[in-house]
Design an enzyme around this catalytic site. Structure first.
Site, short mmCIF file in Angstrom:
data_model
loop_
_atom_site.label_atom_id
_atom_site.label_comp_id
_atom_site.label_asym_id
_atom_site.label_seq_id
_atom_site.Cartn_x
_atom_site.Cartn_y
_atom_site.Cartn_z
CE LYS A 113 39.36 37.93 41.48
NZ LYS A 113 39.82 38.30 39.97
CE1 TYR A 160 37.97 38.95 38.19
CE2 TYR A 160 36.77 37.67 37.87
CZ TYR A 160 37.67 38.09 38.09
OH TYR A 160 38.75 37.19 37.46
#
Length: 296
Positions: free
Chosen positions: A166, A138
């Site tokens: 992400k 992330y």
């Protein structure tokens, strides 16, 4: 290991709904999952920033993960965010995610203490080694203070246990470079307002907050792009951006919860303190923008 090829498309970063007494509303969370499935989503991202992860206890994060996986019922994969400043806690949450049937785990880098890059990588490797699930890194520099890209995280991104990233950054150049670094890497754009730009630069899908309420619009943007209908895709992106702009001005997470209630009849409560509830004027402004966009 979970079927990695299933992850992609429009993936809502789910909000955490609360009951009037402040506890997690499991029924409302299930209702949001059903709403999003009906709008054609490709999966769910549970316990992330939008879910107020760092305002939840460890037990509450586990409850959210269990509820979303159960509600999804294998129809779409569920990614569980296990990020924590503590490696031990991240590992516990990852093991729990694996035990309840998640398709993958995800983690923001440990933050606040300005950890060195080698410490951050060791944190990720500990998560990878703790479960037989793929990891989605992330990258959210604006919140974490850490930038993970094709240069700084090269060895992680080329690790076969790392399924994807992400990318919650508007650096579309880095999004494209990461995809070029490893073509099978699942790159998920994390800023809703540049969704069309993300898929144009090679993103495999997107994880977004406003997908809780606008998933069908984003599915349509993607479908138009794939079909070569760029004008239609651009028009839809401009339309949702009108709502996104107002959400940013009033508070994204509380704004989404308000629209879940007003537009879909799902009572999601308000975000936990120190988030402030929307004022009457903010609600009016947001609802006016929603109606002007012709969503319903």
């Amino acid at each position: 290991m979970a079927n990695e090829n299933r992850i992609g498309g429009i993936i809502p970063a789910l909000v955490t709904p609360y009951s009037p007494d402040g506890t997690i509303s499991v029924s409302a969370l299930r209702a949001i999952v059903e709403l999003c499935v009906s709008q054609g989503v490709g999966g769910f991202y549970a316990c992330g920033s939008t879910a107020e992860a760092f305002l939840l206890s460890e037990e509450e994060r586990m409850l959210v993960a269990e509820t979303v996986v159960e509600a999804a019922g294998g129809r779409v994969p569920v990614i569980v965010h296990v990020g924590s400043i503590s490696t031990a806690q991240a590992v516990r949450l990852a093991r729990h995610a694996a035990s309840c049937g998640a398709a993958a785990v995800s983690s923001i880098p440990p933050f606040y203490y300005n950890f060195r890059l080698d410490e951050i990588k060791a944190h990720y490797r500990a998560i990878i080694d703790s479960v037989d699930l793929p990891l989605i890194i992330y990258n959210f520099p604006a919140f974490s203070g850490v930038t993970l890209d094709s240069t700084t995280a090269r060895d992680l991104l080329t690790n076969p246990r790392v399924l994807g990233i992400k990318h919650t950054s508007k650096d579309m150049f880095q999004l494209e470079r990461m995809k070029q670094l490893r073509p099978d890497l699942v790159v998920l754009n994390g800023h809703d307002e540049v969704h069309l730009a993300g898929i144009a630069m090679g993103a495999d899908g997107a994880v977004g907050s406003t997908f809780n309420i606008l998933a069908d619009r984003f599915v349509a943007i993607s479908d138009h792009f794939v079909g070569g209908r760029l004008q239609e895709a651009s028009a839809l992106q401009r339309g949702v951006n009108g709502i996104v702009e107002v959400l940013i001005s009033v508070g994204v997470f509380n704004g989404i919860k308000f629209l879940l209630k007003e537009a879909y009849g799902i009572e999601a409560g308000q975000c936990r303190s120190p988030f402030l509830p929307l004022t009457a004027d903010q609600k009016k402004t947001l609802w006016t923008a929603w109606q002007a966009a012709g969503v319903q």
